[in-house]
Design a protein around this motif. Sequence first.
Motif, PDB file in Angstrom:
ATOM      1  N   ILE A   1       0.842  -1.195   0.000  1.00  0.00           N
ATOM      2  CA  ILE A   1       0.000   0.000   0.000  1.00  0.00           C
ATOM      3  C   ILE A   1       0.879   1.247   0.000  1.00  0.00           C
ATOM      4  CG2 ILE A   1      -1.658   1.354   1.349  1.00  0.00           C
ATOM      5  CD1 ILE A   1      -2.804  -1.257   2.395  1.00  0.00           C
ATOM      6  N   ASP A   2       0.596   2.132  -0.914  1.00  0.00           N
ATOM      7  CA  ASP A   2       1.298   3.414  -0.981  1.00  0.00           C
ATOM      8  C   ASP A   2       0.367   4.491  -0.440  1.00  0.00           C
ATOM      9  OD1 ASP A   2       3.000   5.483  -1.469  1.00  0.00           O
ATOM     10  OD2 ASP A   2       2.620   5.576  -3.633  1.00  0.00           O
ATOM     11  N   LEU A   3       0.389   4.667   0.873  1.00  0.00           N
ATOM     12  CA  LEU A   3      -0.515   5.615   1.519  1.00  0.00           C
ATOM     13  C   LEU A   3       0.244   6.318   2.631  1.00  0.00           C
ATOM     14  CD1 LEU A   3      -4.207   5.152   2.384  1.00  0.00           C
ATOM     15  CD2 LEU A   3      -2.658   5.813   4.216  1.00  0.00           C
TER      16      LEU A   3
ATOM     17  N   SER B   1      -9.441   3.283   3.967  1.00  0.00           N
ATOM     18  CA  SER B   1      -9.080   4.392   3.070  1.00  0.00           C
ATOM     19  C   SER B   1      -8.566   3.881   1.736  1.00  0.00           C
ATOM     20  CB  SER B   1      -8.015   5.271   3.731  1.00  0.00           C
ATOM     21  OG  SER B   1      -8.485   5.833   4.932  1.00  0.00           O
ATOM     22  N   THR B   2      -7.829   2.763   1.769  1.00  0.00           N
ATOM     23  CA  THR B   2      -7.253   2.215   0.546  1.00  0.00           C
ATOM     24  C   THR B   2      -8.314   1.608  -0.357  1.00  0.00           C
ATOM     25  OG1 THR B   2      -5.171   1.748   1.688  1.00  0.00           O
ATOM     26  CG2 THR B   2      -5.583   0.545  -0.365  1.00  0.00           C
ATOM     27  N   PHE B   3      -9.228   0.844   0.238  1.00  0.00           N
ATOM     28  CA  PHE B   3     -10.186   0.090  -0.569  1.00  0.00           C
ATOM     29  C   PHE B   3     -11.487   0.852  -0.848  1.00  0.00           C
ATOM     30  CE2 PHE B   3      -8.000  -3.586   1.682  1.00  0.00           C
ATOM     31  CZ  PHE B   3      -7.092  -3.769   0.642  1.00  0.00           C
TER      32      PHE B   3
ATOM     33  N   GLU C   1     -10.461   7.600  -0.552  1.00  0.00           N
ATOM     34  CA  GLU C   1      -9.793   8.353  -1.608  1.00  0.00           C
ATOM     35  C   GLU C   1      -8.294   8.096  -1.605  1.00  0.00           C
ATOM     36  OE1 GLU C   1     -10.846  12.374  -0.893  1.00  0.00           O
ATOM     37  OE2 GLU C   1     -12.986  12.075  -1.291  1.00  0.00           O
ATOM     38  N   ARG C   2      -7.899   6.924  -1.062  1.00  0.00           N
ATOM     39  CA  ARG C   2      -6.492   6.528  -0.985  1.00  0.00           C
ATOM     40  C   ARG C   2      -5.661   7.550  -0.210  1.00  0.00           C
ATOM     41  NH1 ARG C   2      -5.547   2.099  -3.633  1.00  0.00           N
ATOM     42  NH2 ARG C   2      -3.292   2.359  -3.388  1.00  0.00           N
ATOM     43  N   SER C   3      -6.307   8.188   0.753  1.00  0.00           N
ATOM     44  CA  SER C   3      -5.603   9.066   1.685  1.00  0.00           C
ATOM     45  C   SER C   3      -6.314   8.971   3.017  1.00  0.00           C
ATOM     46  CB  SER C   3      -5.593  10.514   1.187  1.00  0.00           C
ATOM     47  OG  SER C   3      -6.920  11.018   1.099  1.00  0.00           O
TER      48      SER C   3
END
Length: 381
Positions: free
Chosen positions: A262-264, A315-317, A320-322
């Motif tokens: 995960i890139d968060l 947040s990832t799934f 808004e991926r943040s």
Amino acid sequence: MSDLLRAPAEIKYAEELDWLESVDDGPKPFSWRLSPKTVRLFVLGSERSDGLDRVIAPKWFGDRSFVERSIVTLASDRGLLLIGDPGTGKSWLAELLSAAICRNSTLVVQGTAGTTEDHIKYSWNVSQVIASGQSRDSMIPSPIMTAMEAGAIGRFEELTRATSDVQDALISILSEKYISVPELGGDTAEAGEGGTADNIVFAKPGFSVIATANSRDRGVNDLSSALKRRFNFVRIPVVTDKKSEAEIVRFRTEELLRRHSIDLDVPPTLLDVLLQSFADLRASAAAAGSDDEKLESALSTAEQIGVLEDAILHSTFFGERSLTARTLAASLVGSLARRAPEDLAILNKYLHGVVEPRSKDQGGSWPEFLDGGRDAIATLS
């Protein structure tokens, strides 16, 4: 390692352990793979004064005296009992110590109400017994017996959850360092220099037991005084220092992100909000007059990590991926509200009595955190 859901420490850190073993010239007790100083270094991480050619990252965060006492105990003939509240890292410390000392942390017995003496000693392969009778080949050794035969560390998780008769089966193992197998008959006096006989299994040098116990389980199945004498107790306190707790949460979060690719980004301000929320709720629990006024949760560091993990994955799934304060608040309420309506009422009181004034005074992420918490409580009510 990539095809394992959760690799044990000896696999996860195999390259690091190999390197430490290659440069370790300190004295090693018994058949230990690393010296006591290097075991401590593996667990707590390296410092500049260690003079190593590479940095060893810390894997357990706590007072070094706890780790040193644990290592010294395992180098003696006594068992080690790690006791503390849920989520204080007892099992993780036991795993790291086992991985560093004997490169095998998987010889584990899980204590429950259903744990029997067979789980500690041995059982039988029924089909093989029917076919050829009882013999060493048809015997199924327990993880503890396997550790004895290998001169390794056996682990017993949640010792106080096992019944007293099961606990008492450990007394002779810790005292005499052997397990008798009366079903095989024979003469125990025939054991030779190698320490084996048909009806007895002797422990090899290096064998020890690391047990864990939940301090909140007192009264479930208290340890007998005889068993207590066979253990050295190391009490692991709840981490209350914000800096140390932040290091633990950050370390576990980075592991989670790597495991899930995960890139968060986790903003430091949101980590501060999470740490402060748990500190507030712990203070409220300490001041509560009865259990009904306390959350059922132990509010441990492990539960704090669980709240953040839940928020990151959501947040990832689904976000808004943040990571946002609203999502963090929803995860906190969802994770800690185990009793309805009691826990929801306690969390609602916290939001109105603490978070609302703070959001007005400090601003930042607190107003959004307040709104997210209120919405989550309304949904669950």
